[in-house]
Design an enzyme around this catalytic site. Structure first.
Site, short mmCIF file in Angstrom:
data_model
loop_
_atom_site.label_atom_id
_atom_site.label_comp_id
_atom_site.label_asym_id
_atom_site.label_seq_id
_atom_site.Cartn_x
_atom_site.Cartn_y
_atom_site.Cartn_z
N GLU A 196 29.61 77.76 52.64
CA GLU A 196 29.40 77.66 53.35
C GLU A 196 29.47 76.09 53.86
O GLU A 196 27.97 75.32 53.63
CB GLU A 196 29.07 77.81 54.86
N ASP A 234 21.62 75.26 65.19
CA ASP A 234 20.38 74.79 64.54
C ASP A 234 19.10 74.92 64.81
O ASP A 234 19.47 74.16 65.92
CB ASP A 234 21.70 73.32 63.68
#
Lengths: 268, 399
Positions: free
Chosen positions: A46, A57
């Protein structure tokens, strides 16, 4: 489905999918870190795109995004970087992890064409839930890309069934609520959630968010087909930042030993 | 007219709106949508909301004719809708009461909120104290500095104020952190959003709880002017909650509406928060709207002297009203807002918030182009006590 996904899906291993941020700490380091990860046994990669406002995040990946932004990394350059990775021999599927606004500004069609021709295999957009992703889903199919679906312990049962059935590439199961980041423990009932996801899925079911040790990874072997490690790896890259810029060969060696210490022995 | 069919069943205002959030919180939005739709159909809930507005917040707020200001300006007469006279000093309390009652109805015990100028943080902390909820307020470090008085008030009310040090350390970053916290605590926590922004159903919900401003204005104006409507309605827009509440009953009527953004140092500079004048379509904080960003989609830092307008996005319904040209959006600079604030103080004895001063400044320009027998209503969204520190700094700076 392309050949890279075929290999990924047919593997009988407990699949390892690492996450790193493009441009962290520089483009050449990203290339060498990616190749090192493949050598260490990664089944897919990824590749995150730096974004000013990464809502899903935690602080470790936010900081990596800031480092990537300081290198002027963007979505188009990240896709082009995949071309370079292919030229350097990377064979595993690469998934671009991008926030939706970056896709919108580059243009969905432009991105998809570019991604297809650069050797990208999938796209993951954490702020584009199923309800908003119809158009991109269709377009990804036309361009031979997998739009990776995320499911969480809070996903309703019927939606989990539908997403599991329709998943492309792999199904990303979020291990715990909250943003990306290292967790010391996981919620009860996670195995049941993973098993429910596996029941209807045609593709491997991977667990991610919070995994940072070999013990944690082994905990999910059996209830999932693989695992994703992001923040722990990105944190290691942060520690090695200075060496990755000035003494890369040595830094990559240290990085590889770290990855080997993380992985279950059979995943190497 | 333009708005009868919006939002649609997907929470869209034309192309704007929607739910651009991590999958983890989708169930919470669905739960909220169901609870909100049921609540607003429930007579008891509505009566309770109206009662709380009357006996706790002090509604209805007056509609004050600004006689001396209007005369000195030499044009149309200006009326002020006095949201500054609400409990806690701003319109934010209307929405905070509505959402807190909904949180209680849903059985939630914890609320989180974000704040820029601190008025929404104070409102959230206030309702949390009143209804026995725990409260965390996310606030940018820069705003904590600018709005020390409101930070102190929040703490007195028992709220935990969490300093946000990422990005520009203002409202955008506080909102990011509040959403991140919500993603982690979504199972038992109610996110009390303070403006008409965020994923659906928030923009619709905030409008619902703020439309009391417009409805009261309409009936008060109607009573004074025997069935007439105002010739113009003006409100400031950051996220746009006071404006959407003020505009709500007038959108389907033949009344010119004006939304006033912060031009900061000027829209020709990079130092502004003029989202509609200078922004482009994109996704921020869960909805597709107009926002300030680079060509690559990185969200840029807005600027305004007013902490409440210092936001790079705007509520999706405003983006829609801008695109359909139903509302005229203009931008007013820091200097113009400061001058208007002084004029209002000196002529009417009212110290308004710096946010509201933007609307006042534009109403003065507009009034000059209108006839003496015409009437403008300005939403005075809040009072200016919180801004005294900023005003003093400005005065001392000799600007």
């Amino acid at each position: 489905m392309n050949k890279r996904w075929e290999v990924f899906q047919q593997s009988s291993d407990y699949r390892f999918t690492p996450y790193i941020m493009a441009g962290d700490p520089c483009e050449e380091a990203t290339i060498e870190l990616s190749l090192a990860l493949e050598k260490c046994g990664a089944h897919a990669l990824e590749l995150g795109v730096p974004y000013s406002d990464p809502l899903a995040d935690g602080p470790v990946i936010q900081r990596a995004g800031m480092r990537g932004l300081a290198q002027n990394m963007n979505l188009e350059k990240t896709v082009n970087l995949v071309s370079k990775l292919r030229e350097r021999g990377l064979k595993i599927p690469v998934i671009i992890f991008t926030y939706y606004n970056l896709l919108l500004q580059l243009g969905e069609n432009r991105f998809l064409k570019l991604a297809e021709s650069s050797g990208v295999d999938g796209v993951l957009v954490p702020d584009l839930p199923y309800e908003e992703s119809g158009y991109l889903q269709e377009m990804c199919k036309e361009h031979n890309l997998a739009l990776i679906s995320l499911v969480s312990p809070t996903t309703r049962e019927e939606k989990l069934e539908r997403l599991s059935r329709e998943a492309e590439g792999f199904l990303y199961c979020i291990s715990s609520l909250g943003v990306t980041g290292i967790r010391s423990e996981f919620r009860a009932g996670l195995d049941d959630f993973l098993k429910a996801a596996k029941r209807n899925s045609r593709v491997p079911v991977l667990v991610g968010f919070g995994l940072s040790t070999r013990e944690q990874i082994l905990q999910f072997d059996g209830s999932s087909d693989g695992f994703i490690v992001g923040s722990a790896i990105v944190k290691k890259i942060e520690e090695l930042e200075s060496d990755l810029l000035t003494n890369r060969e040595e830094a990559i060696k240290t990085f590889k030993s770290y990855i080997e210490s993380l992985l279950p022995v059979y995943s190497r | 007219m333009t708005t009868a069919t919006v939002p649609d069943h997907r929470g869209r205002y034309g192309v704007f709106g929607g739910k651009y959030v991590p999958e983890t919180i989708m169930f919470a939005l669905e739960e909220l949508e169901t609870a909100f739709d049921e609540a607003i159909q429930d007579k008891e809930f509505n009566e309770l909301f109206q009662k709380e507005l009357a006996i706790y917040s002090g509604r209805p707020t007056p509609l004050t004719k600004a006689d001396r200001l209007s005369e000195s300006n030499g044009g149309a007469s200006i009326y002020l809708k006095r949201e500054d006279l609400n409990h806690t000093g701003a319109h934010k309390i209307n929405n905070a009461i509505g959402q807190a009652l909904l949180a209680v109805r849903m059985g939630k015990k914890k609320i989180i909120a974000e704040t820029g100028a601190g008025q929404h943080g104070v409102a959230a902390a206030t309702v949390a104290a009143k209804y026995g909820l725990s409260c965390k307020v996310y606030m940018g470090k820069e705003d904590i500095r600018r709005q020390a008085l409101n930070v102190f008030r929040m703490k007195l009310l028992g709220a935990e104020v969490i300093e946000v040090t990422s990005g520009s350390q203002t409202l955008k970053d506080a909102t990011n952190e509040a959403i991140r916290e919500w993603v982690a605590a979504v199972e038992d926590t109610f996110y009390l959003i303070g403006s008409a922004v965020g994923p659906y159903p928030y923009p619709k919900m905030v409008k619902q709880f703020q439309q009391v401003i417009g409805h009261e204005t309409e009936s008060q104006f109607n009573e004074i002017h025997k069935g007439k409507l105002p010739d113009a309605v003006v409100a400031c827009v950051g996220g746009g909650s006071n404006a959407i509440g003020m505009f709500a009953p007038f959108i389907e009527k033949d009344v010119p509406l004006y939304g006033i953004e912060a031009a900061g140092m000027g829209v020709e500079t990079a130092q502004h928060a003029a989202t509609l004048s200078k922004g482009s379509n994109g996704v921020i904080h869960g909805s597709l709207t107009k926002l300030l960003q680079t060509s690559e989609g990185q969200i840029t830092e807005p600027y305004s002297i007013s902490a409440g307008l210092d936001y790079p996005g705007i509520g999706p319904e405003h983006a829609y009203l801008h695109e359909t040209k139903r509302v005229t959006y203009e931008a007013v600079t820091d200097q113009e807002a400061l001058q208007a604030l002084k004029l209002l103080c000196e002529n009417e004895g009212i110290l308004c918030a710096l946010e509201s001063a933007h609307a006042v400044a534009y109403s003065l320009k507009l009034a000059k182009k209108m006839q003496k027998d015409q009437h403008i209503v300005v939403c005075l969204s809040g009072r200016g006590d919180k801004d005294v520190h900023t005003l003093m700094e400005f005065e001392e700076g000799g600007k």
